[in-house]
Each structure stands twice: as C-alpha cells, then as structure tokens.
Design a protein around this motif. Structure first.
Motif, PDB file in Angstrom:
ATOM      1  N   ILE A 114       0.845  -1.101   0.052  1.00  0.00           N
ATOM      2  CA  ILE A 114       0.175   0.034  -0.121  1.00  0.00           C
ATOM      3  C   ILE A 114       1.038   1.337  -0.022  1.00  0.00           C
ATOM      4  O   ILE A 114       0.501   2.064  -0.568  1.00  0.00           O
ATOM      5  CB  ILE A 114      -0.818  -0.112   1.020  1.00  0.00           C
ATOM      6  N   GLY A 115       2.014   1.359   0.800  1.00  0.00           N
ATOM      7  CA  GLY A 115       2.865   2.292   0.856  1.00  0.00           C
ATOM      8  C   GLY A 115       3.738   2.593  -0.394  1.00  0.00           C
ATOM      9  O   GLY A 115       3.634   3.616  -0.827  1.00  0.00           O
ATOM     10  N   GLY A 116       3.773   1.371  -1.002  1.00  0.00           N
ATOM     11  CA  GLY A 116       4.570   1.633  -2.386  1.00  0.00           C
ATOM     12  C   GLY A 116       3.675   2.052  -3.630  1.00  0.00           C
ATOM     13  O   GLY A 116       4.180   2.741  -4.343  1.00  0.00           O
ATOM     14  N   ALA A 117       2.405   1.654  -3.304  1.00  0.00           N
ATOM     15  CA  ALA A 117       1.302   1.963  -4.529  1.00  0.00           C
ATOM     16  C   ALA A 117       0.975   3.457  -4.303  1.00  0.00           C
ATOM     17  O   ALA A 117       0.674   4.413  -5.337  1.00  0.00           O
ATOM     18  CB  ALA A 117      -0.004   1.115  -4.213  1.00  0.00           C
ATOM     19  N   LEU A 118       0.728   4.094  -2.925  1.00  0.00           N
ATOM     20  CA  LEU A 118       0.704   5.328  -2.839  1.00  0.00           C
ATOM     21  C   LEU A 118       1.957   6.436  -3.302  1.00  0.00           C
ATOM     22  O   LEU A 118       1.553   7.692  -3.484  1.00  0.00           O
ATOM     23  CB  LEU A 118       0.221   5.988  -1.345  1.00  0.00           C
ATOM     24  N   THR A 119       3.240   6.067  -3.001  1.00  0.00           N
ATOM     25  CA  THR A 119       4.307   6.786  -3.378  1.00  0.00           C
ATOM     26  C   THR A 119       4.977   6.631  -4.793  1.00  0.00           C
ATOM     27  O   THR A 119       5.640   7.250  -5.099  1.00  0.00           O
ATOM     28  CB  THR A 119       5.270   6.788  -2.405  1.00  0.00           C
ATOM     29  N   GLU A 120       4.168   5.845  -5.397  1.00  0.00           N
ATOM     30  CA  GLU A 120       4.507   5.535  -6.909  1.00  0.00           C
ATOM     31  C   GLU A 120       4.726   6.805  -8.012  1.00  0.00           C
ATOM     32  O   GLU A 120       5.378   6.736  -8.615  1.00  0.00           O
ATOM     33  CB  GLU A 120       3.727   4.385  -7.618  1.00  0.00           C
ATOM     34  N   SER A 121       3.594   7.612  -7.705  1.00  0.00           N
ATOM     35  CA  SER A 121       3.733   8.729  -8.495  1.00  0.00           C
ATOM     36  C   SER A 121       4.684   9.760  -8.458  1.00  0.00           C
ATOM     37  O   SER A 121       4.700  10.794  -9.117  1.00  0.00           O
ATOM     38  CB  SER A 121       2.095   9.434  -8.417  1.00  0.00           C
ATOM     39  N   GLN A 122       5.486   9.646  -7.432  1.00  0.00           N
ATOM     40  CA  GLN A 122       6.565  10.871  -7.147  1.00  0.00           C
ATOM     41  C   GLN A 122       7.542  10.387  -8.000  1.00  0.00           C
ATOM     42  O   GLN A 122       7.876   9.370  -8.655  1.00  0.00           O
ATOM     43  CB  GLN A 122       6.795  10.756  -5.769  1.00  0.00           C
ATOM     44  N   SER A 123       8.518  11.320  -8.202  1.00  0.00           N
ATOM     45  CA  SER A 123       9.757  11.227  -9.048  1.00  0.00           C
ATOM     46  C   SER A 123      10.671  10.265  -8.720  1.00  0.00           C
ATOM     47  O   SER A 123      10.817   9.787  -7.621  1.00  0.00           O
ATOM     48  CB  SER A 123      10.544  12.457  -9.061  1.00  0.00           C
ATOM     49  N   GLU A 124      11.293   9.689  -9.481  1.00  0.00           N
ATOM     50  CA  GLU A 124      12.166   8.490  -9.186  1.00  0.00           C
ATOM     51  C   GLU A 124      13.623   9.126  -8.326  1.00  0.00           C
ATOM     52  O   GLU A 124      13.925  10.348  -8.778  1.00  0.00           O
ATOM     53  CB  GLU A 124      12.715   7.874 -10.814  1.00  0.00           C
ATOM     54  N   ILE A 125      14.301   8.341  -7.596  1.00  0.00           N
ATOM     55  CA  ILE A 125      15.482   8.506  -7.083  1.00  0.00           C
ATOM     56  C   ILE A 125      16.581   8.041  -7.652  1.00  0.00           C
ATOM     57  O   ILE A 125      16.444   6.742  -7.791  1.00  0.00           O
ATOM     58  CB  ILE A 125      15.199   8.411  -5.591  1.00  0.00           C
ATOM     59  N   ALA A 126      17.608   8.345  -7.681  1.00  0.00           N
ATOM     60  CA  ALA A 126      18.789   7.740  -8.190  1.00  0.00           C
ATOM     61  C   ALA A 126      19.853   7.954  -7.375  1.00  0.00           C
ATOM     62  O   ALA A 126      19.987   8.963  -6.811  1.00  0.00           O
ATOM     63  CB  ALA A 126      19.266   8.609  -9.691  1.00  0.00           C
ATOM     64  N   VAL A 127      20.597   6.840  -7.040  1.00  0.00           N
ATOM     65  CA  VAL A 127      21.523   6.701  -6.171  1.00  0.00           C
ATOM     66  C   VAL A 127      22.966   6.393  -7.114  1.00  0.00           C
ATOM     67  O   VAL A 127      22.943   5.249  -7.783  1.00  0.00           O
ATOM     68  CB  VAL A 127      21.492   5.564  -5.181  1.00  0.00           C
TER      69      VAL A 127
END
Length: 61
Positions: free
Chosen positions: A36-49
């Motif tokens: 559920i947490g992954g589905a809710l934050t999926e629309s945010q920008s990608e993070i690169a490391v």
C-alpha cells in the motif's frame, strides 16, 4: 495421586498453531503495508543513487 496434585501438572502437549499463525499474520500485515505504501508513493519522481568513482591507482601498495 490426589486431585490437588493432578490440577497443577505442567502442560504435556504444547500447540504451535498460535505462534505460527501470529507469525504468518505479521508477515502478511508487513507485506500489505509495504504494498500500500509503494502504491501511494509510486507517482512521485524517481530517485537515483550514484556510487563513488573508483580512483585509478598506478601501483598497488
């Protein structure tokens, strides 16, 4: 053997159903929370490391 001695006997057959059920329920709850947490934050920008660059050393010490 008197009735009083028989009443306070230790448990002979322990059941493992409750601890296993509790463990599986906990794992399921954690997986649901992450999904559920992954589905809710999926629309945010990608993070690169980025990993650090390896320095070129002419000769090993």
């Amino acid at each position: 053997m008197s009735i009083r001695d028989y009443h306070d006997r230790p448990e002979q057959n322990a059941s493992t159903a409750f601890p296993i059920t509790l463990l599986l329920f906990s794992i399921g709850a954690i997986l649901a929370y992450l999904a559920i947490g992954g589905a809710l934050t999926e629309s945010q920008s990608e993070i690169a490391v980025y990993t650090p660059q390896v320095a070129d050393v002419p000769t090993p010490r």
